[in-house]
Design a protein around this motif. Structure first.
Motif, PDB file in Angstrom:
ATOM      1  N   PHE A  48       0.732  -1.059   0.104  1.00 27.66           N
ATOM      2  CA  PHE A  48      -0.225   0.124  -0.237  1.00 27.66           C
ATOM      3  C   PHE A  48       0.984   1.273  -0.460  1.00 27.66           C
ATOM      4  CE2 PHE A  48      -2.744  -3.402   2.255  1.00 27.66           C
ATOM      5  CZ  PHE A  48      -3.534  -3.102   1.416  1.00 27.66           C
ATOM      6  N   ASP A  49       0.394   2.353  -0.752  1.00 30.60           N
ATOM      7  CA  ASP A  49       1.479   3.315  -0.397  1.00 30.60           C
ATOM      8  C   ASP A  49       0.371   4.038  -0.476  1.00 30.60           C
ATOM      9  OD1 ASP A  49       2.853   5.238  -0.995  1.00 30.60           O
ATOM     10  OD2 ASP A  49       2.491   5.308  -3.490  1.00 30.60           O
ATOM     11  N   ASN A  50       0.699   4.931   0.569  1.00 29.39           N
ATOM     12  CA  ASN A  50      -0.287   5.911   1.503  1.00 29.39           C
ATOM     13  C   ASN A  50       0.575   7.205   1.781  1.00 29.39           C
ATOM     14  OD1 ASN A  50      -2.013   4.412   2.465  1.00 29.39           O
ATOM     15  ND2 ASN A  50      -0.996   3.278   4.257  1.00 29.39           N
ATOM     16  N   THR A  51       2.021   7.150   1.305  1.00 27.97           N
ATOM     17  CA  THR A  51       2.333   8.585   1.606  1.00 27.97           C
ATOM     18  C   THR A  51       1.785   9.863   1.133  1.00 27.97           C
ATOM     19  OG1 THR A  51       3.166   8.160  -1.263  1.00 27.97           O
ATOM     20  CG2 THR A  51       4.730   7.257   0.826  1.00 27.97           C
ATOM     21  N   ARG A  52       0.762   9.898  -0.111  1.00 28.93           N
ATOM     22  CA  ARG A  52      -0.312  10.565  -0.548  1.00 28.93           C
ATOM     23  C   ARG A  52      -1.060  10.856   0.646  1.00 28.93           C
ATOM     24  NH1 ARG A  52      -0.910   7.811  -6.594  1.00 28.93           N
ATOM     25  NH2 ARG A  52      -2.437   6.305  -4.830  1.00 28.93           N
TER      26      ARG A  52
END
Length: 165
Positions: A48-52
């Protein structure tokens, strides 16, 4: 549920190899647990890419939490004050009860001492003890009462006279 954790020693292998090895271990464990039916479990790595994602502040929620924290603090403080007063009252009542017991004991000791004093100062007892020690009543003229002015003709043992300056 199993989690894939990378250790120092596993850092050289890729995710696919680690997942395949973990799946093989789970299959072997399941085969040992259930001998009749074999249900395979597979775990897939999900990235999961939660950086945004940015958490939006909610001022209403923040105010509610502050009010709740203040109310909880006030309630806790009131409970603590009540508890302190309650335990202080209990401690004081124990102290008062102890002091009453000590006072009763002292009164009993005082009563016993008065009884002992009355018994020891009886004239008949003193007279009996005097006769045991060979003492007799004084004859007439043996008792000398001190007067305010000493007789100037009688000898004195010591006399303190202040020196005039």
């Amino acid at each position: 549920m199993a989690a894939c954790a990378t250790t120092y020693f596993e850092s050289g292998r890729n995710w696919g190899a680690r997942i395949a090895e973990r799946n093989a271990e789970l299959m072997a464990q399941q085969a040992q647990r259930r001998r009749r039916v074999r249900t395979p479990e597979f775990f897939f790595a999900k990235h999961f890419d939660n950086t945004r994602i940015v958490k939006a502040s909610d001022p209403v929620r923040v105010r509610e939490m502050r009010v709740f924290a203040a109310a909880a603090t006030v309630l806790f403080s009131l409970i603590m004050v009540y508890g302190l007063q309650h335990f202080s009252a209990i401690e004081t009542s124990y102290r008062v009860e102890t002091e009453k017991q000590i006072l009763d004991q002292l009164r009993e000791d005082n009563r016993q001492l008065h009884l002992s004093e009355a018994q020891l100062t009886q004239p008949a007892r003193i007279d009996q003890m005097a006769h045991q020690y060979g003492l007799a009543e004084p004859q007439a003229g043996q008792v000398v009462y001190p007067s305010d002015r000493p007789d100037s003709g009688s000898p004195t043992l010591a006399q303190a006279v202040p020196q005039a300056r």
